[in-house]
Enzyme design. Structure first.
Site, PDB file in Angstrom:
ATOM      1  N   CYS A  88       0.656  -1.128  -0.077  1.00  0.00           N
ATOM      2  CA  CYS A  88      -0.311   0.064   0.438  1.00  0.00           C
ATOM      3  C   CYS A  88       0.984   1.611   0.100  1.00  0.00           C
ATOM      4  O   CYS A  88       0.533   2.438  -0.410  1.00  0.00           O
ATOM      5  CB  CYS A  88      -0.905   0.269   1.424  1.00  0.00           C
ATOM      6  SG  CYS A  88      -1.691  -1.759   1.398  1.00  0.00           S
ATOM      7  N   HIS A 128      -9.046   4.294  -1.134  1.00  0.00           N
ATOM      8  CA  HIS A 128      -7.706   3.680  -1.542  1.00  0.00           C
ATOM      9  C   HIS A 128      -7.415   2.834  -2.032  1.00  0.00           C
ATOM     10  O   HIS A 128      -7.330   1.575  -2.179  1.00  0.00           O
ATOM     11  CB  HIS A 128      -8.326   2.687  -0.194  1.00  0.00           C
ATOM     12  CG  HIS A 128      -6.267   2.032   0.565  1.00  0.00           C
ATOM     13  ND1 HIS A 128      -5.190   2.762   0.169  1.00  0.00           N
ATOM     14  CD2 HIS A 128      -6.269   1.728   1.032  1.00  0.00           C
ATOM     15  CE1 HIS A 128      -4.174   2.531   0.522  1.00  0.00           C
ATOM     16  NE2 HIS A 128      -4.033   1.424   0.868  1.00  0.00           N
TER      17      HIS A 128
END
Length: 390
Positions: free
Chosen positions: A88, A337
């Site tokens: 991420c 996200h």
């Protein structure tokens, strides 16, 4: 090493973009950033693209070449394009590599981008792809998911410091309040503490409204040497620090799971590089993949004493107009996200804030901003500091 500036930025809309492909969203972000910077393709020396898992989400590898091709930078000018992966934190690390490239003198004009297309697969496959950012042999195979891992962090934080579910909920409420004013946000609907606490329990104590969503989207920035930045824009934003740190990939090997030591180390390195302290930062975008992650982040970066992140949030200190506005974009929770893009999106938000272009979510008088991007449950952390002034 040369000083570096951001001269152009662009985010796509974040959300479930079923009518657009992976390459569509990356090209939109890249072309938009180049247009914002006022540069032409022939001036671009290199590209760095953050992408966590194109192979699992869209069955596409060789991402760097794909993006160069569909951006019109492969034929004739043959711009080198590199895919960067750090789970991420892929976007933040792509930005860091781009900064290094310009700072070293190797390149002059560089695109740093990030992208992910996550909604083209069923949720179980997306969850499996994301679980690859944890320790597959010791966590994933045992059934641990990221909601489960962060739930353990939350439960330990509650045990050690008295943090409450209501305080976690206030993170989500605040970020949705900010996100409703962000035109690219995936979720623009305000929520309440009550609605968070009544939402479905995913992994005790985390409810579904404590969790960031699965998202499609892309972001890009254009970097240039600070000495020539004013040739392209009247509002260059200067990179004051770039820092990265690592920690164990599995939670069970950590010194203290309520502190992300990689965040602490990267933050300290960034402050030292910039010659600044937490009190000098006007706003910060942190990696709120879960509400507990924001609470840990503001503690780890020095904006709250250890164990008091929940209290600081409850007191309104992290809201726009508070002592240290956190996640004015809406954060991962409200804005969305797309894992490869998030670190670059954070930088775009800070640039827009420092330019004074953030609309209803504008932080008055913002001069210095920070971004904090995390890979996995904290095995990678990337921190950047930006300023209006060189």
């Amino acid at each position: 090493m040369r000083d570096v500036a951001i001269i152009g930025v662009k985010n796509t809309t974040f959300g479930e973009l079923w009518d657009r492909s992976f390459r569509d969203v990356v090209v939109e972000a890249g072309v938009g950033a180049v247009s914002d910077a006022g540069v032409v393709g022939e001036k671009i020396d290199a590209m760095f693209v953050g992408n966590m898992s194109g192979g699992q989400f869209v069955e596409q590898e060789h991402i760097g070449a794909l993006i160069a091709d569909y951006s019109g930078l492969a034929k004739d000018i043959h711009v080198p394009s590199t895919r960067v992966e750090a789970a991420c934190a892929s976007g933040g690390l792509a930005l860091r590599q781009g900064i290094y490239s310009v700072a070293s003198g190797m390149d002059d004009i560089v695109i740093a981008a990030g992208a992910e297309k996550m909604t083209d697969v069923p949720s179980p496959k997306a969850s499996s792809a994301l679980a690859a950012a944890a320790d597959r042999e010791w966590e994933g195979i045992m059934g641990a998911t990221f909601p489960g891992l962060y739930a353990m962090i939350a439960r330990m934080h509650m045990h050690k410091y008295g943090t409450t579910s209501e305080q976690l909920a206030r993170v989500a409420v605040k970020n949705h309040q900010n996100g409703q004013h962000n035109p690219i946000a995936q979720y623009k609907t305000p929520i309440t503490v009550e609605s968070v606490l009544k939402s479905i329990m995913v992994a005790d104590p985390l409810h579904i409204f404590d969790c960031s969503p699965i998202t499609d989207g892309a972001s890009a920035v254009v970097l240039a040497p600070a000495d020539v930045a004013h040739e392209y824009t009247d509002t260059p934003i200067y990179v004051k620090a770039t820092a990265q740190a690592s920690d164990t990939i599995a939670l069970h090997d950590r010194r203290d799971i309520t502190t992300l030591d990689a965040s602490v180390a990267a933050g300290k390195r960034a402050y030292e590089m910039a010659g600044l302290q937490p009190k000098d930062i006007d706003l910060v975008e942190v990696h709120d993949c879960f509400t507990i992650a924001e609470i840990c982040a503001i503690e780890d970066l020095g904006f709250a004493k250890k164990g008091e992140g929940g209290i600081v949030t409850q007191n309104g200190e992290t809201a726009i107009g508070g002592r240290i506005p956190v996640n004015t974009s809406g954060g991962l929770k409200s804005c969305g996200h797309p894992v490869g893009a998030t670190g670059v999106k954070q930088a775009v938000e800070i640039v827009e804030q420092l330019r004074g272009e953030a609309g209803k979510r504008q932080v008055d008088g913002a001069e210095i901003g920070m971004t904090h991007n995390v890979g996995g449950s904290g095995a990678t952390a990337v921190v950047h500091i930006f300023s209006r002034n060189r």
